[in-house]
Design a protein around this motif. Sequence first.
Motif, PDB file in Angstrom:
ATOM      1  N   ARG A  97      -0.209   1.377 -10.684  1.00 24.80           N
ATOM      2  CA  ARG A  97      -0.516   2.468 -11.602  1.00 24.80           C
ATOM      3  C   ARG A  97      -0.584   3.788 -10.840  1.00 24.80           C
ATOM      4  NH1 ARG A  97      -4.886   1.823 -16.291  1.00 24.80           N
ATOM      5  NH2 ARG A  97      -3.138   0.540 -16.944  1.00 24.80           N
ATOM      6  N   PHE A  98       0.007   4.818 -11.428  1.00 22.70           N
ATOM      7  CA  PHE A  98      -0.092   6.164 -10.861  1.00 22.70           C
ATOM      8  C   PHE A  98      -1.474   6.735 -11.171  1.00 22.70           C
ATOM      9  CE2 PHE A  98       4.516   5.660 -11.085  1.00 22.70           C
ATOM     10  CZ  PHE A  98       4.892   6.150  -9.833  1.00 22.70           C
ATOM     11  N   THR A  99      -2.063   7.415 -10.178  1.00 18.87           N
ATOM     12  CA  THR A  99      -3.392   8.005 -10.365  1.00 18.87           C
ATOM     13  C   THR A  99      -3.380   9.002 -11.510  1.00 18.87           C
ATOM     14  OG1 THR A  99      -3.805   7.745  -7.989  1.00 18.87           O
ATOM     15  CG2 THR A  99      -5.254   9.246  -9.193  1.00 18.87           C
ATOM     16  N   ASN A 100      -2.301   9.778 -11.592  1.00 21.13           N
ATOM     17  CA  ASN A 100      -2.124  10.742 -12.682  1.00 21.13           C
ATOM     18  C   ASN A 100      -0.861  10.357 -13.449  1.00 21.13           C
ATOM     19  OD1 ASN A 100      -1.636  12.892 -14.367  1.00 21.13           O
ATOM     20  ND2 ASN A 100      -1.702  14.469 -12.767  1.00 21.13           N
ATOM     21  N   ALA A 101      -1.029   9.921 -14.677  1.00 16.66           N
ATOM     22  CA  ALA A 101       0.107   9.434 -15.466  1.00 16.66           C
ATOM     23  C   ALA A 101       1.170  10.507 -15.677  1.00 16.66           C
ATOM     24  CB  ALA A 101      -0.384   8.915 -16.816  1.00 16.66           C
ATOM     25  N   ALA A 102       0.793  11.774 -15.521  1.00 17.17           N
ATOM     26  CA  ALA A 102       1.754  12.870 -15.724  1.00 17.17           C
ATOM     27  C   ALA A 102       2.541  13.178 -14.449  1.00 17.17           C
ATOM     28  CB  ALA A 102       1.019  14.118 -16.196  1.00 17.17           C
ATOM     29  N   SER A 103       2.163  12.540 -13.358  1.00 13.10           N
ATOM     30  CA  SER A 103       2.825  12.811 -12.077  1.00 13.10           C
ATOM     31  C   SER A 103       3.279  11.485 -11.471  1.00 13.10           C
ATOM     32  CB  SER A 103       1.855  13.532 -11.129  1.00 13.10           C
ATOM     33  OG  SER A 103       2.442  13.725  -9.865  1.00 13.10           O
ATOM     34  N   ILE A 104       4.579  11.192 -11.575  1.00 16.70           N
ATOM     35  CA  ILE A 104       5.097   9.926 -11.055  1.00 16.70           C
ATOM     36  C   ILE A 104       6.278  10.193 -10.115  1.00 16.70           C
ATOM     37  CG2 ILE A 104       4.366   8.741 -13.162  1.00 16.70           C
ATOM     38  CD1 ILE A 104       7.321   8.491 -13.929  1.00 16.70           C
ATOM     39  N   PHE A 105       6.585   9.172  -9.292  1.00 18.84           N
ATOM     40  CA  PHE A 105       7.721   9.303  -8.372  1.00 18.84           C
ATOM     41  C   PHE A 105       9.024   9.360  -9.163  1.00 18.84           C
ATOM     42  CE2 PHE A 105       5.066   6.313  -5.495  1.00 18.84           C
ATOM     43  CZ  PHE A 105       4.326   7.375  -5.009  1.00 18.84           C
ATOM     44  N   LYS A 106      10.064   9.873  -8.472  1.00 22.43           N
ATOM     45  CA  LYS A 106      11.420   9.776  -9.016  1.00 22.43           C
ATOM     46  C   LYS A 106      12.328   9.252  -7.913  1.00 22.43           C
ATOM     47  CE  LYS A 106      12.482  14.662  -8.100  1.00 22.43           C
ATOM     48  NZ  LYS A 106      11.245  14.899  -7.336  1.00 22.43           N
ATOM     49  N   PRO A 107      13.447   8.623  -8.254  1.00 18.54           N
ATOM     50  CA  PRO A 107      14.361   8.113  -7.240  1.00 18.54           C
ATOM     51  C   PRO A 107      14.738   9.203  -6.237  1.00 18.54           C
ATOM     52  CG  PRO A 107      14.988   7.289  -9.383  1.00 18.54           C
ATOM     53  CD  PRO A 107      13.901   8.296  -9.629  1.00 18.54           C
ATOM     54  N   GLY A 108      14.733   8.843  -4.956  1.00 16.88           N
ATOM     55  CA  GLY A 108      15.038   9.802  -3.904  1.00 16.88           C
ATOM     56  C   GLY A 108      13.806  10.374  -3.234  1.00 16.88           C
ATOM     57  N   ASP A 109      12.637  10.231  -3.861  1.00 15.49           N
ATOM     58  CA  ASP A 109      11.398  10.729  -3.255  1.00 15.49           C
ATOM     59  C   ASP A 109      11.073   9.950  -1.981  1.00 15.49           C
ATOM     60  OD1 ASP A 109      11.041  12.562  -5.239  1.00 15.49           O
ATOM     61  OD2 ASP A 109       9.337  11.551  -6.213  1.00 15.49           O
ATOM     62  N   SER A 110      10.600  10.659  -0.984  1.00 17.35           N
ATOM     63  CA  SER A 110      10.098  10.022   0.243  1.00 17.35           C
ATOM     64  C   SER A 110       8.613   9.724   0.042  1.00 17.35           C
ATOM     65  CB  SER A 110      10.290  10.957   1.443  1.00 17.35           C
ATOM     66  OG  SER A 110       9.756  10.373   2.602  1.00 17.35           O
ATOM     67  N   VAL A 111       8.211   8.506   0.386  1.00 16.57           N
ATOM     68  CA  VAL A 111       6.810   8.109   0.204  1.00 16.57           C
ATOM     69  C   VAL A 111       6.305   7.412   1.458  1.00 16.57           C
ATOM     70  CG1 VAL A 111       6.959   7.887  -2.314  1.00 16.57           C
ATOM     71  CG2 VAL A 111       7.478   5.903  -0.868  1.00 16.57           C
ATOM     72  N   ILE A 112       4.989   7.434   1.620  1.00 14.77           N
ATOM     73  CA  ILE A 112       4.328   6.681   2.682  1.00 14.77           C
ATOM     74  C   ILE A 112       3.635   5.487   2.038  1.00 14.77           C
ATOM     75  CG2 ILE A 112       2.577   6.677   4.490  1.00 14.77           C
ATOM     76  CD1 ILE A 112       4.841   8.441   5.250  1.00 14.77           C
ATOM     77  N   GLN A 113       4.011   4.297   2.474  1.00 20.97           N
ATOM     78  CA  GLN A 113       3.338   3.083   2.009  1.00 20.97           C
ATOM     79  C   GLN A 113       2.174   2.766   2.956  1.00 20.97           C
ATOM     80  OE1 GLN A 113       6.399   0.076   2.129  1.00 20.97           O
ATOM     81  NE2 GLN A 113       7.158   0.583   0.098  1.00 20.97           N
ATOM     82  N   SER A 114       1.078   2.300   2.423  1.00 21.78           N
ATOM     83  CA  SER A 114      -0.031   1.827   3.254  1.00 21.78           C
ATOM     84  C   SER A 114      -0.620   0.578   2.616  1.00 21.78           C
ATOM     85  CB  SER A 114      -1.107   2.908   3.414  1.00 21.78           C
ATOM     86  OG  SER A 114      -1.604   3.325   2.163  1.00 21.78           O
ATOM     87  N   ILE A 115      -0.875  -0.422   3.444  1.00 23.78           N
ATOM     88  CA  ILE A 115      -1.420  -1.680   2.925  1.00 23.78           C
ATOM     89  C   ILE A 115      -2.907  -1.793   3.247  1.00 23.78           C
ATOM     90  CG2 ILE A 115       0.757  -2.961   3.055  1.00 23.78           C
ATOM     91  CD1 ILE A 115      -0.311  -4.227   5.675  1.00 23.78           C
ATOM     92  N   ASP A 116      -3.590  -2.660   2.501  1.00 21.17           N
ATOM     93  CA  ASP A 116      -4.986  -2.994   2.779  1.00 21.17           C
ATOM     94  C   ASP A 116      -4.989  -3.888   4.017  1.00 21.17           C
ATOM     95  OD1 ASP A 116      -7.470  -4.424   2.856  1.00 21.17           O
ATOM     96  OD2 ASP A 116      -7.814  -3.928   0.751  1.00 21.17           O
ATOM     97  N   THR A 117      -5.349  -3.302   5.163  1.00 22.08           N
ATOM     98  CA  THR A 117      -5.253  -4.005   6.444  1.00 22.08           C
ATOM     99  C   THR A 117      -6.184  -5.207   6.514  1.00 22.08           C
ATOM    100  OG1 THR A 117      -4.630  -1.953   7.546  1.00 22.08           O
ATOM    101  CG2 THR A 117      -5.476  -3.702   8.941  1.00 22.08           C
ATOM    102  N   GLU A 118      -7.369  -5.086   5.936  1.00 25.00           N
ATOM    103  CA  GLU A 118      -8.342  -6.178   5.987  1.00 25.00           C
ATOM    104  C   GLU A 118      -7.810  -7.404   5.239  1.00 25.00           C
ATOM    105  OE1 GLU A 118     -12.966  -6.861   4.612  1.00 25.00           O
ATOM    106  OE2 GLU A 118     -12.380  -4.872   5.355  1.00 25.00           O
ATOM    107  N   LYS A 119      -7.236  -7.167   4.065  1.00 30.06           N
ATOM    108  CA  LYS A 119      -6.686  -8.298   3.303  1.00 30.06           C
ATOM    109  C   LYS A 119      -5.466  -8.884   4.012  1.00 30.06           C
ATOM    110  CE  LYS A 119      -8.429  -7.470  -1.327  1.00 30.06           C
ATOM    111  NZ  LYS A 119      -8.134  -7.153  -2.732  1.00 30.06           N
ATOM    112  N   ARG A 120      -4.606  -8.027   4.567  1.00 31.58           N
ATOM    113  CA  ARG A 120      -3.433  -8.537   5.294  1.00 31.58           C
ATOM    114  C   ARG A 120      -3.867  -9.458   6.433  1.00 31.58           C
ATOM    115  NH1 ARG A 120       1.548  -6.992   7.493  1.00 31.58           N
ATOM    116  NH2 ARG A 120       2.274  -6.671   5.360  1.00 31.58           N
TER     117      ARG A 120
END
Length: 269
Positions: A97-120
Motif C-alpha cells: 500500500r502507498f502511504t499516500n493514495a494520491a502519490s504512487i510510482f510510475k514505470p521508469g521511477d527509480s526506487v530504493i528497496q529496503s527489507i525488514d532485516t530482523e525478519k530476514r
Amino acid sequence: MQRTYLAFQHNAKLHTLQTVVTAVRSVAALEEANKGLFKQAKEDDHVVVTEKTIFHPQGGGQPSDVGAMKSSDGTNFDVAMVRVSVVNDGEVLHFGRFTNAASIFKPGDSVIQSIDTEKRNLYSRYHTAGHVLGSAVRHLLEKEVANFDELKASHFPDSAACEFQGLIEGKWKDAIQARVDDYISKDMPVEIDWWDENDFKANGLERLIPDRKAMGMTDEEKFRVVKIVGAEVYPCGGTHVDSTELCGKTNVKKISRAKGVSRVSYTLP
C-alpha cells in the motif's frame, strides 16, 4: 514481461537496493489467479514490479520478506507480501500500500528497496536449520528406514518441519537431536554455488537434479545450490545464514507419522 532479477540470490547481505519500477497495478486490476496469491490484499492496494528485487518471495518453504520502497520525491510503498506471478513467468509481485493514495510510482521511477532485516535474519536462520535437520535425518536414517527420501519442508517460524518418506519412529528423536546439535556446534560453513546437471552427477547427487523446464529455465542457466560444508547439498533459492552455528539452538520438537510420511518439526529460540 521480463523475469525479475533476484538480487538476494546473488548477495543475501543486501538489505537495501536501488532499482527501477517496471509496472504498477491496483490489486483490483490483477488477473484472478494473481489476486489469489495474497488473499489479505484489499482492492485498493497495489502491486509493484521492479527490474530487480532484494525481497524474497514466499516460496520454497520460506516466508515472504516485508519492507518498503521509496522514490526520491518521498513516495513510499509499504511491502506486505511478495509472490512470484502465476501468469508471467519469473515476474515478482510486491503487494502493499502507498502511504499516500494520491502519490504512487510510475514505470521508469527509480526506487530504493529496503527489507525488514530482523525478519530476514529469522527466516534465514530457520531455512538453514531446516537443511541441517534434513541432513541429520538423512545421514542417520537413510539406511534404517524403508523407502526413505526427503520430501518437502516448511521454514515458517510457527510451523517449521521437514517431511520424509518412510516411517520414522519416535525412538529416533534423541538421536536426531544429537546429530543436529553436532552439526550446529561444528559451525559448518554454508555456501552458495551454481551447478548444472553435470555438477550434480559429478557429486553423486543425480537424485537432486531439478526439472529445468518446470522452473522455466533456459539450457544455459545454472541451478542455485546451498552447500552445508561437511553435510549436504540442496538445490535452493532461499536465504541462509553463513554458518550452522548462526542458526542457534535448533530443537527437534516432535515426530509425527501419517500415510507413510513422517514429519519432524523444529523450533529456534
